[in-house]
Motif scaffolding. Structure first.
Motif, PDB file in Angstrom:
ATOM      1  N   ASP C 357     -55.968 -11.166  12.630  1.00  0.00           N
ATOM      2  CA  ASP C 357     -56.639 -11.633  13.839  1.00  0.00           C
ATOM      3  C   ASP C 357     -56.116 -13.004  14.283  1.00  0.00           C
ATOM      4  OD1 ASP C 357     -58.385 -11.548  15.974  1.00  0.00           O
ATOM      5  OD2 ASP C 357     -60.005 -12.552  14.858  1.00  0.00           O
ATOM      6  N   THR C 358     -54.804 -13.098  14.348  1.00  0.00           N
ATOM      7  CA  THR C 358     -54.255 -14.414  14.690  1.00  0.00           C
ATOM      8  C   THR C 358     -52.966 -14.284  15.490  1.00  0.00           C
ATOM      9  OG1 THR C 358     -53.502 -16.525  13.790  1.00  0.00           O
ATOM     10  CG2 THR C 358     -52.879 -14.567  12.562  1.00  0.00           C
ATOM     11  N   ASN C 359     -52.653 -15.301  16.294  1.00  0.00           N
ATOM     12  CA  ASN C 359     -51.334 -15.442  16.916  1.00  0.00           C
ATOM     13  C   ASN C 359     -50.507 -16.499  16.193  1.00  0.00           C
ATOM     14  OD1 ASN C 359     -51.402 -13.531  19.028  1.00  0.00           O
ATOM     15  ND2 ASN C 359     -52.804 -14.848  20.182  1.00  0.00           N
ATOM     16  N   ASP C 360     -50.980 -16.904  15.008  1.00  0.00           N
ATOM     17  CA  ASP C 360     -50.239 -17.897  14.217  1.00  0.00           C
ATOM     18  C   ASP C 360     -49.065 -17.208  13.522  1.00  0.00           C
ATOM     19  OD1 ASP C 360     -52.145 -19.672  15.011  1.00  0.00           O
ATOM     20  OD2 ASP C 360     -53.070 -19.930  13.035  1.00  0.00           O
ATOM     21  N   ILE C 361     -48.080 -16.887  14.298  1.00  0.00           N
ATOM     22  CA  ILE C 361     -46.911 -16.192  13.748  1.00  0.00           C
ATOM     23  C   ILE C 361     -45.660 -16.760  14.404  1.00  0.00           C
ATOM     24  CG2 ILE C 361     -47.237 -14.305  15.442  1.00  0.00           C
ATOM     25  CD1 ILE C 361     -45.918 -12.431  13.342  1.00  0.00           C
ATOM     26  N   THR C 547     -55.768 -16.799  22.445  1.00  0.00           N
ATOM     27  CA  THR C 547     -55.029 -18.040  22.708  1.00  0.00           C
ATOM     28  C   THR C 547     -53.721 -18.043  21.946  1.00  0.00           C
ATOM     29  OG1 THR C 547     -56.265 -19.038  20.916  1.00  0.00           O
ATOM     30  CG2 THR C 547     -57.043 -19.474  23.165  1.00  0.00           C
ATOM     31  N   PRO C 548     -52.719 -18.661  22.514  1.00  0.00           N
ATOM     32  CA  PRO C 548     -51.459 -18.785  21.781  1.00  0.00           C
ATOM     33  C   PRO C 548     -51.696 -19.428  20.426  1.00  0.00           C
ATOM     34  CG  PRO C 548     -51.178 -19.490  24.044  1.00  0.00           C
ATOM     35  CD  PRO C 548     -52.646 -19.274  23.843  1.00  0.00           C
ATOM     36  N   GLY C 549     -50.940 -18.973  19.422  1.00  0.00           N
ATOM     37  CA  GLY C 549     -51.161 -19.441  18.063  1.00  0.00           C
ATOM     38  C   GLY C 549     -50.341 -20.672  17.732  1.00  0.00           C
ATOM     39  N   ARG C 550     -50.367 -20.970  16.452  1.00  0.00           N
ATOM     40  CA  ARG C 550     -49.569 -22.102  15.954  1.00  0.00           C
ATOM     41  C   ARG C 550     -48.113 -21.663  15.787  1.00  0.00           C
ATOM     42  NH1 ARG C 550     -54.439 -22.328  12.822  1.00  0.00           N
ATOM     43  NH2 ARG C 550     -55.467 -24.373  12.911  1.00  0.00           N
ATOM     44  N   ASP C 551     -47.212 -22.550  16.074  1.00  0.00           N
ATOM     45  CA  ASP C 551     -45.815 -22.250  15.747  1.00  0.00           C
ATOM     46  C   ASP C 551     -45.568 -22.615  14.288  1.00  0.00           C
ATOM     47  OD1 ASP C 551     -45.402 -24.987  15.626  1.00  0.00           O
ATOM     48  OD2 ASP C 551     -44.215 -25.106  17.471  1.00  0.00           O
TER      49      ASP C 551
END
Lengths: 256, 438, 801
Positions: C357-361, C547-551
């Motif tokens: 469940d994340t965009n941290d990718i 929301t956009p995740g972490r880079d």
């Protein structure tokens, strides 16, 4: 024989000067390698690298050139290079015997150099191919100067004089310089000896002398006159040319 | 009827200090240049065409036609390259010319370059003739000093630079594209054609490559006219040429005569074969031209007649061998030469000459079998016309022709278990050579 | 060809009685191929200039098209067709047949009879054509006193990798022509003359070309061999499988030759659209890494502080449990690296969104920026051949190519070769925005736009280009603020086309599949609600994280700060990341780490669960190359000890009760196909501020700007295992301007904020003042670990510290 020295800034600038004689600098490579030999007594790996650097080509490419031409030597050459023509005509006329005699006399094999000896000049002996002096057979070359009409005895006398450091003159050329000095001339650096020696040897003058004796000359030019029938087309010219090579070329050219 | 000998190029060779500009000019030298500079360039080309001059380097291609192939609409610079790599065994005419009268060549170079609109010319001289190189270098320097070379030659607006280039030992560089490779600082291996040098030669620019004698003939043509030149020689082989006699003849040397003279005439002029001996075989134009025998003494030495007897006029390098000479030994030695000089580029020449030498060497020592003669002929068939350039073809000439004329002599080596000849008998100092009364 | 077919002028020729219409200027040897006639040949190679040296292809030409024939046989490899030409090959002409047999006999007289021990035996053009076009018996041995063959002491090293057996060589010049014409590395040449003619190198100047292995492949005899393969196997014992090279973003076709489950060698595949018939030495020789001793052979879980072997099911369960906990304790980041297949990348992308469940990718295991992510989303993703994307072939027809932050010879060898071809054959002008003229740029006859690191943005803005120009942008530009934006502006302003050229085989596929914090698969922007709905629907979900995740940098920071509870890491080498120490610290700080890797690494040593992943040979998949071209390949070996990552992720996801809906490569492929590319509005990039211009010249001892990239052959983990190959690496040197070099002496120590590196100094004539260049991964642990970040300031002193 002097030891090989490293190439100095002077030589390097002369190498650049040679390259500069030509519209494209790589053309300077053959004379440049002659100059390397004039300094180092052979084509050294150092010389190859420096030529490559100046000409902006690879050392392998220079190496390919240096090993293609027979005048470039990889082993140090002696003070004098003695070449005996053993191509068919000179060989038959006695060149083989001269070469055998010199090998025995100098105690070296083909492409070998007499050992260093105090007070003696060294000689590199080689049998060479036709040197364009067939009318003076058998022919010997010393540092690529003509020694015409040799015999085994005359050849031995020449190498003995050379070893002893006596002045020897070419039969159709100047007093002999060292091999390294000769290489410098081949690199295009004038040694001022052009005016020494005769214009021509006796064999070169055979026809002129006979013509003179008999009053023979070329025809006197006339103001005008009919010309012969010369070929008008390329095919006609080729049909007259005496090599099949030329013919196939022309056919190929046409088929483009 | 022209005289038997017609010295033109050789005429000045006996002059005092003939190699100097002063001597050359005192005998009319550079007069042709002055005339040429006033002529339209195409008229010079036409004159050389009309003269019928054919290349003196061996192939006999019409010189004027070669010049006319230069595309004058090509924006690249044009070059003239003189082939002074005289190396064909038996050939020894250009070397004495350049030693005795280098200015004849230089004057020819200037006129020829002017005609083809070249501003740069090169004289590629084989490296093994040091004094000849000195003389040509000196002549070029003198010509510059006299204003015959350089910028705005004699106010004509024409510029020409000439470079004397020393080769480094490679027979193959006599082949014109291999010569260009050498001149470009590369291994002297022949180039693929097309493109032909006239279109893309030196530095991929239009280039004329001519033999020394061809170029040196140009001043005489310009000075005396095309008709004058064409009045000498035979119908399709016009003009004069230097015939070089060497070997077992009383007076070897250079004989300048109209094309079409016969060997019988030449040997007569040269005082006959050496005393007590008779002609056995000879090359009409160097070792690459098939051998002839005493059957051919009366065949005119011109392009057509030589082709008619299955050989070539070549460079008019007439090597004469008498009956003391073993033809197998002679042919083996020439074959070793071709093996040594094969550039290595193509298979038939590189590998073929390797094999030919082995087969011939065995035969000379009386080893091998009669079948080896047919094998040699088959090897020659597989080289001739299959090689990249004419060197391979030349290598087969002495073999095929000698087997044709002297098959029995080859067989005698086999039946006798070795060479039946005494090499000492062929030498200059052989006792039998001594003239009667000497 | 993608261009409209031009009207090709044709001529009609008759070959062995068969009329055929071929393009004007076609060589007879190739015209014959078109009517199914194979003329034997050795020197001929369709990608090299004709030379006519071997004379094997002689044919009879009774009519050259003008009614006249050639009196002698002609080499068909150098003879262009002419209208009306009549050709008789060995099939219909005794003359041609005899000529060919004669040449073959000559070739064999000096060829050794060592076929039974020769590497080439069984795949040898000489052997094969001697059988098809030669005679049964040799006349050489029985001629004269028995033929004596030419011999040479054997073999000699042309380089640490390439060996030459001279007696086998038929001097066809394919190798020397390749070296000169294709990569421009004439370090081998014909030497000697006549029968002694051979291939050689200059003393102390080995054949060190990045493309040297190609000469082995095109050698028509067994004269050239590699140390790595020599005497290892027989061609007829090998099974050949087509594959795609995994070392860079070029997508070169290769052929993998294997025997009993082991790769014995790799060869170039033939793909005219991509690599033609050439590959880099890295693509050819660097494959032993997959069988190194540290290869992971089973799943492992951490127990009492130690990793121990575990079953797949246990490992799935432990990983799922740990990730669930971490997800609850702040979340889990996903670092995928650049080495994944497109299918695996898709699996990670889906796993992150569905199971975590994340965009941290983020796939970018290297210095990167938000600007870059925006640029990729706006200008790169979902472009490709046929869709306006720049292709290899486009490079040949461009009016010019500008390289920015890209050194193709080191970083994209296939592009380098294609550019060189375009330069040589079409006169393509190449410019490079770089700090100095590299060897590669010289070989492209290119022009340097001298630019210090950091000053690229201004240089791009100042470029004079037209609509026919192609600008190739290296991934290194991510470290230059404003550079990618400036490039996009340039393209918009002039019509010039851009292409982004990353370094790794999986980079572009990762972009396409959404391994980025701002992108979902198919170029769907995370911020676009419709795009999210599109993906969610396809995946059978109600919603996706919005929301956009972490880079990657932010993931590292969040792990260290404790904001993220865990991380899934796929084959990332911390030494490649922008701050290796920070990455290692983050992995140590992370509560839970799942590592999927081929070999033991800094990451697996710190992980809580380790999964062995299948090497490239053991699974099917595809890469997407820099063009956006999909490069699929099949599985070669079946090896149950490791699994494709998508299968591993599927196993973990099932334990997390968030099934991915696939378990096989095929299933992923169909799902990707079905989802397709986004047809909505592309993401738009925010503009970024340009960097400060580079500083002026400095003296030794003062600070310098650090320029760097990775050399083709270096210490990369996927290049381990072949010492002969590694010995061909260019040595590490510090390149500086001549005045500085003179002041420094032979060696220098370069010092940055992370340490010092001591290397030999090399003067570079046109090096921009105030810049030092060092190879990124040719010393120690690499510059990022040992020295500083590229573009940052370093100091230099003469000698060692």
């Amino acid at each position: 024989m002097t030891q090989a020295t490293t190439l100095t800034e002077t030589t390097i600038s002369e190498l650049r000067e040679i390259a500069g004689r030509y519209p494209e600098k790589r053309s300077g490579l053959l004379p440049m390698l002659h100059l390397v030999q004039s300094v180092q007594g052979r084509v050294t790996p150092e010389g190859i690298e420096i030529c490559a650097e100046i000409l902006d080509i690879s050392a392998a490419e220079v190496s390919g050139v240096a090993t293609f031409y027979t005048m470039y030597k990889r082993k140090p050459v002696g003070d004098y290079h003695v070449g005996v023509c053993t191509n068919t005509l000179c060989a038959v006329m006695g060149g083989d015997e001269i070469f055998a005699r010199l090998k025995q006399h100098l105690d070296v094999g083909n492409d070998e150099t007499t050992p260093e000896e105090q007070g003696k000049k060294s000689i590199t002996l080689e049998h060479v191919e036709c040197n364009a002096a067939c009318d003076y057979a058998p022919v010997m070359m010393v540092n690529w100067e003509f020694m015409d009409n040799q015999t085994p005895d005359s050849a031995v006398a020449v190498v003995d004089d050379l070893r002893a450091g006596k002045e020897v003159r070419s039969t159709r050329g100047p007093r002999l310089c060292t091999w390294r000095e000769a290489e410098r001339v081949l690199a295009g650096f004038n040694d001022g000896l052009a005016d020494e020696g005769p214009a021509a040897g006796p064999a070169s003058l055979a026809g002129v002398e006979i013509a003179g004796e008999r009053g023979w000359t070329a025809p006197v030019a006339q103001a005008s006159g009919a010309t012969g029938t010369e070929p008008e087309t390329k095919e006609g010219a080729v049909a007259e040319a005496d090599t099949s090579r030329a013919e196939s070329e022309t056919v190929q050219e046409k088929s483009q | 009827m022209t005289d038997t000998l017609t010295p033109v190029l050789t005429d000045d060779w006996d002059a005092e200090r003939s190699w100097t500009l002063a001597t050359y000019e005192s005998r009319g030298g550079y007069g042709a240049l002055k005339k040429a500079l006033t002529m339209p360039q195409d008229d010079i080309i036409t004159a050389v065409k009309d003269s019928g001059l054919r290349g003196r380097g061996g192939a006999g291609f019409p010189t004027g036609m070669k010049w006319s192939f230069i595309p004058q609409d090509n924006p690249k610079p044009k070059y003239l390259v003189v082939n002074a790599d005289e190396s064909e065994p038996g050939t020894c005419k250009d070397i004495p010319l350049m030693m005795a009268t280098p200015h004849t060549l230089v004057e020819g170079v200037i006129i020829s370059s002017f005609a083809i609109r070249a501003n740069h010319a090169f004289i590629y001289i084989r490296g093994e003739v040091l004094h000849v190189i000195r003389r040509v270098q000196a002549a070029v320097a003198e010509a510059y000093a006299a204003g015959h070379l350089g910028k705005n030659i004699h106010g004509s607006g024409y510029d020409l630079d000439v470079v004397v280039h020393a080769g480094a030992g490679a027979y193959i560089c006599g082949e014109e594209t291999a010569l260009l490779e050498g001149l470009e600082g590369r291994r002297g291996q022949p180039r693929l054609r097309p493109p032909f040098p006239a279109v893309a030669g030196l530095y991929a620019s239009p280039t004329v490559i001519n033999n020394v004698e061809s170029i040196a003939s140009v001043p005489s043509i310009i000075a005396n006219g095309a008709d004058w030149f064409a009045s000498m020689g035979t119908e399709k082989s016009k003009g004069y040429g230097i015939f070089s006699l060497s070997g077992h003849v009383e007076r070897p040397g250079q004989y300048e005569a109209p094309l079409g003279i016969t060997l019988r005439e030449l040997i007569d002029l040269a005082g006959g074969m050496r005393h007590g001996h008779r002609l056995k075989f000879w090359t009409p134009g160097g070792s690459s031209t098939p051998l002839l025998t005493d059957e051919h003494l009366d065949v005119p030495l011109d392009f057509e007649a030589m082709a008619g007897v299955g050989t070539m006029l070549g460079t008019r390098a007439i090597q004469l061998f008498d009956e003391t000479t073993c033809v197998v030994r002679a042919v083996l030695r020439w074959t070793e030469f071709y093996k040594h000089e094969s550039c290595g580029k193509c298979t038939p020449c590189r590998e073929g000459t390797w094999w030919l030498v082995q087969t011939l060497a065995a035969l000379e020592q009386g080893q091998g079998s009669e079948g080896d003669l047919d094998l040699l002929l088959d090897q020659c068939e597989n080289i001739l016309g299959r090689s990249f350039c004419a060197l391979g073809d030349g290598a087969t000439s002495p073999i095929s022709s000698s087997i044709q004329f002297f098959r029995d002599e080859y067989l005698a080596h086999l039946t006798g278990g070795g060479c039946p000849f005494d090499p000492a008998a062929s030498t200059v100092w052989a006792p039998s050579l001594t003239k009667a009364g000497a | 060809m993608t261009t409209t077919p031009e009207k090709v002028e044709t001529v009609t020729v008759t070959i062995d009685g068969i009329q055929v219409e071929v393009a004007k200027d076609t060589l007879v040897i190739r015209a014959a191929e078109q009517v199914g006639v194979q003329i034997p040949r050795f020197c001929d190679h369709p990608l090299l200039a004709p030379v006519g040296a071997c004379r094997q292809c002689l044919v009879d030409v009774p009519d050259a098209g003008n009614g006249r024939g050639f009196p002698k046989p002609q080499a068909s490899c150098t003879l262009p067709v002419a209208d009306g030409m009549v050709v008789s090959t060995q099939l219909t002409s005794e003359v041609a047949d005899k000529a060919q047999q004669g040449v073959m006999e000559f070739l064999l007289i000096n060829h050794p009879l060592d076929c039974p021990v020769c590497d080439k035996g069984g795949e040898c053009p000489l052997q094969n054509q001697a059988m098809s076009n030669g005679q049964g018996e040799s006349r050489f041995a029985s001629s004269g006193t028995g033929g004596v063959k030419r011999t040479f002491p054997k073999p000699i090293n042309l380089s640490p990798q390439v060996l030459l057996d001279r007696e086998r060589c038929i001097v066809c010049q394919r190798c020397t022509r390749f070296a000169e014409e294709i990569p421009g590395d004439p370090f081998i040449a014909l030497i000697e003359r006549g029968a002694q003619q051979q291939i050689g190198i200059a003393e102390n100047a080995p054949f060190l070309s990045y493309f040297s292995g190609n000469v082995i492949q095109i050698c028509p005899v067994g004269a050239l061999t590699s140390e790595s393969y020599r005497f290892r196997s027989r061609p007829f014992d090998l099974v050949s499988s087509p594959a795609v090279a995994e070392h860079d973003a070029c997508g070169a076709a290769i052929r993998v030759d294997h025997r009993r489950g082991k790769v014995m060698r790799r060869l170039a595949g033939d793909d005219p659209d991509v690599n033609e018939e050439w590959i880099t030495d890295k693509d050819r020789f660097a494959f032993a890494y997959a069988t190194e001793a540290d290869r992971i052979g089973y799943p492992m879980v951490r127990e009492d502080g130690e990793l121990r072997p575990a079953s797949w099911t246990e490992a799935f369960a432990v990983a799922a449990r740990g990730l669930a906990t971490a997800r609850a304790a702040g979340g889990v980041g996903v670092l995928t690296g650049g080495r994944l297949t497109g299918e695996d990348a898709y699996a990670y992308s889906k796993f992150a969104r569905v199971a975590l469940d994340t965009n941290d990718i983020d796939f970018r295991a290297r210095p990167h920026s938000a600007e870059e992510a925006d640029f990729l989303a706006a200008h790169v993703v979902a472009t490709g051949p046929g869709g306006g994307g720049v292709t290899y072939r486009d490079l040949e027809t461009a009016t010019g190519v500008v390289l920015v932050g890209l050194e193709p010879e080191d970083e994209a060898g296939t592009i380098f070769l294609r550019l060189r071809k375009a330069v040589l054959h079409a006169g393509l002008p190449v410019r490079s925005v770089a700090p100095f003229t590299t060897r590669g740029l010289r070989k492209l006859d290119g022009t340097l736009i001298a630019t210090a690191p950091g000053a690229e943005t201004a240089a791009i803005a100042a470029l004079d280009v037209d609509a026919g120009t192609i600008v190739l942008l290296g991934e290194r530009l991510a470290t230059v603020p404003g550079a990618l934006t400036a490039a996009a502006d340039l393209a918009a302003r002039t019509g010039a086309r851009l292409a982004w050229v990353p370094r790794r085989a999986g980079d572009r596929g990762a972009v396409e599949t959404g391994c980025l914090p701002n992108l979902l698969p198919g170029g769907r922007p995370v911020v676009d609600a419709a795009a999210r709905v599109d993906v969610a629907t396809a995946w059978g979900l109600d919603r996706l994280p919005e929301t956009p995740g972490r880079d990657a940098d932010a993931i590292v920071a969040a792990l260290t700060a404790g904001d993220l509870g865990g991380v899934v890491v796929a084959g990332v080498d911390p030494a490649d990341t922008a701050d290796p120490a920070a990455t290692r610290a983050a992995l140590e700080a992370a509560t839970f780490v799942v590592a999927l890797d081929l070999r033991a690494s800094d990451v697996t040593r710190l992980a809580d669960v380790v999964f062995p992943v299948a090497p490239i040979t053991d699974r099917a998949g595809s890469f997407v190359n820099w063009e956006g071209r999909v490069r699929p390949f099949d599985q070669i070996f079946a090896n149950p000890a490791s699994l494709p990552e998508l299968r591993i992720l599927a196993g973990i996801a099932e334990e997390l009760d968030a099934p991915l809906g696939f378990r096989t490569v095929d299933q992923v492929w169909s799902e990707m196909e079905q989802l397709g590319a986004w047809d909505g509005a592309r993401a738009t990039a925010a503009s970024a501020a340009p960097a400060e211009p580079a500083t002026a010249a400095v003296q030794a001892g003062d600070s310098l700007a650090l320029a760097s990239w990775k050399q083709l052959v270096d210490n990369g983990v996927m290049q381990a295992g072949d010492k002969h190959y590694l010995a061909t690496a260019r040595p590490a040197v510090a390149k500086v301007a001549p005045a500085l070099a003179a002041a420094l002496g032979d060696t220098a120590t370069v010092t940055g904020d992370r340490g010092s590196v001591t290397v030999p100094v090399e003067a570079v004539d046109d090096m921009v003042e105030g810049v030092v260049w060092l190879p990124a991964n040719s010393t120690g642990l690499g510059l990022l670990t040992d020295l500083a970040s590229p573009g940052s300031r370093v100091t230099i002193t003469g000698g060692a510290v």
